[in-house]
Design an enzyme around this catalytic site. Sequence first.
Site, PDB file in Angstrom:
ATOM      1  N   ALA A   1       2.831  -2.141 -26.909  1.00 63.78           N
ATOM      2  CA  ALA A   1       1.713  -1.334 -26.407  1.00 63.78           C
ATOM      3  C   ALA A   1       1.603  -1.425 -24.895  1.00 63.78           C
ATOM      4  O   ALA A   1       2.164  -2.322 -24.263  1.00 63.78           O
ATOM      5  CB  ALA A   1       0.419  -1.821 -27.046  1.00 63.78           C
ATOM      6  N   LYS A   2       0.861  -0.468 -24.365  1.00 64.88           N
ATOM      7  CA  LYS A   2       0.615  -0.412 -22.928  1.00 64.88           C
ATOM      8  C   LYS A   2       0.145  -1.751 -22.375  1.00 64.88           C
ATOM      9  O   LYS A   2       0.553  -2.183 -21.313  1.00 64.88           O
ATOM     10  CB  LYS A   2      -0.496   0.610 -22.665  1.00 64.88           C
ATOM     11  CG  LYS A   2       0.016   1.881 -22.027  1.00 64.88           C
ATOM     12  CD  LYS A   2      -1.161   2.698 -21.533  1.00 64.88           C
ATOM     13  CE  LYS A   2      -0.790   4.167 -21.568  1.00 64.88           C
ATOM     14  NZ  LYS A   2      -1.920   5.038 -21.782  1.00 64.88           N
ATOM     15  N   ARG A   3      -0.759  -2.375 -23.144  1.00 62.73           N
ATOM     16  CA  ARG A   3      -1.361  -3.599 -22.606  1.00 62.73           C
ATOM     17  C   ARG A   3      -0.350  -4.729 -22.427  1.00 62.73           C
ATOM     18  O   ARG A   3      -0.626  -5.707 -21.744  1.00 62.73           O
ATOM     19  CB  ARG A   3      -2.585  -3.996 -23.454  1.00 62.73           C
ATOM     20  CG  ARG A   3      -2.377  -4.965 -24.561  1.00 62.73           C
ATOM     21  CD  ARG A   3      -3.623  -5.105 -25.410  1.00 62.73           C
ATOM     22  NE  ARG A   3      -3.559  -4.198 -26.544  1.00 62.73           N
ATOM     23  CZ  ARG A   3      -2.811  -4.430 -27.624  1.00 62.73           C
ATOM     24  NH1 ARG A   3      -2.079  -5.531 -27.702  1.00 62.73           N
ATOM     25  NH2 ARG A   3      -2.789  -3.582 -28.623  1.00 62.73           N
TER      26      ARG A   3
ATOM     27  N   GLY B   1       1.994  -4.502 -20.641  1.00 57.57           N
ATOM     28  CA  GLY B   1       2.321  -4.433 -19.211  1.00 57.57           C
ATOM     29  C   GLY B   1       3.766  -4.033 -18.958  1.00 57.57           C
ATOM     30  O   GLY B   1       4.151  -3.814 -17.824  1.00 57.57           O
TER      31      GLY B   1
END
Length: 484
Positions: A254-256, A258
């Site tokens: 996921a995006k989170r 990074g």
Amino acid sequence: MKIRTRYAPSPTGKMHVGNLRSALYEFLIAKHEGGDFMLRIEDTDQERFVEGATEIIYRTLEKTGLVHDEGPDKDGGYGPYVQSQRMKTGIYMKYAKELIDKGEAYYCFCDKGRLASLKTEVVEGKEITVYDKHCLHLSKEEVEANLAAGKPFVIRQNNPTEGSTTFHDELYGDITVENAELDDMILIKSDGYPTYNFANVVDDHTMNITHVVRGNEYLSSSPKYERLYQAFGWQTPVYVHLPLITDESHKKLAKRSGHSSFEDLLEQGFVTEAVVNYIALLGWSPEDNREIFTLEELIREFDYHRISKSPAVFDIVKLRWMNGEYIKAMDFDRFYEMAEPCLKKVLTRDLDLKKIAGMVKTRIEVFPDIEGHVDFFQELPDYDTAMYTHKKMKTDSASSLQVLQDILPLLEAQEDYSNDGLYQTLANYVEEKGVKNGYVMWPVRTAVSGKQMTPAGATEIMEVLGKEESLRRIRIGIEKLQNA
Ligand code: GLU
């Protein structure tokens, strides 16, 4: 038949690692066989469209070397290559009407209110309404009257309620579903745009695509595509649905995290070729255990039959290692160009940055690692004198103080501050005292760097620091040891 593959991104934002992998595999399948790789922009979902996202797609393909043979900017005779432009040619409506004529699709005029009253099902976390074929039973006259009255409509696929449909995927094999489970999905939306599902099939067929590679989130809808191919009497392309890319905790990358997009990775100091190399291995492996591949080598070696179904774990530690290998192998000029901003971030004094860059080239995994290796050149850190004690070098505070006091006048008198010149001076002292090299080098390096680990030896560091600063640091060392 000539292999034709396509990368068909929706311009919805950054280039996710999963999208780049699809593009790469499509590219490799085509190039391995001397085929064509095409770019098609799927922008029919106007709500998800993000400004600038198309530019990201072009930039990424160019940077990674996944050069497309055809696309919006390179006509190959199958254009337009942007779905919103294809729509204007009327192609999707034409094919939807062909299905209506065959009884394989129908107009649906149900309004929001009626749809809201229908049963919903949760499919892959998304609520979908299972349409009850209400409008399939409208008479021809009713349909025509509605159309003439300008009533908003969608066009739906008419799936049979009996029998089953089998879809073949190269990795997952045959997948059979009961037709009763197939929702009558929308082919043309009320805004006149085709859905992704429909446009994709029409385009892949009309653009002569032979192999389709995409994420396995599309696997569950694939029987519906298969039904469309059957309804048209078209040949289904070879489908390769790729395993999910997960993070270390086996959740979807996921995006989170990074590091889920190509842009994020570049920003973090990864090298394009390393990222491409690493992504190639997210699901595919060669026969031997080889890991480092140039794009050319991947083209030669890539065999999509060797793609694995098991989830591909995005291992940032492994990517860092691989990136380090690429940095080591990189020619110095390119390395320096990429290293310079990181060097300048921490080094503002007048220093030979090229020389410093050369010291760290084999020691870093990503470019920002440089900062921690070289910051002492800018300023001597406030270190602890315990660092002078080294068992193997047989040094302690007292021996170090003695060495520093002995060599200080020698270095004050010295004019030649080249690495060689300085080394000669210290080597002479070593010989004169009959001690081990480290017995002298360790305290000197500690004094001039204030660090336990440095990317170079004492004399190389002094060469970069210059006479004045080197002497200042040695004097500080002496003072520290005297006060300890
Ligand atoms: N536009 C779709 C996406 O970006 C393409 C999927 C496919 O390759 O068929 O996910």
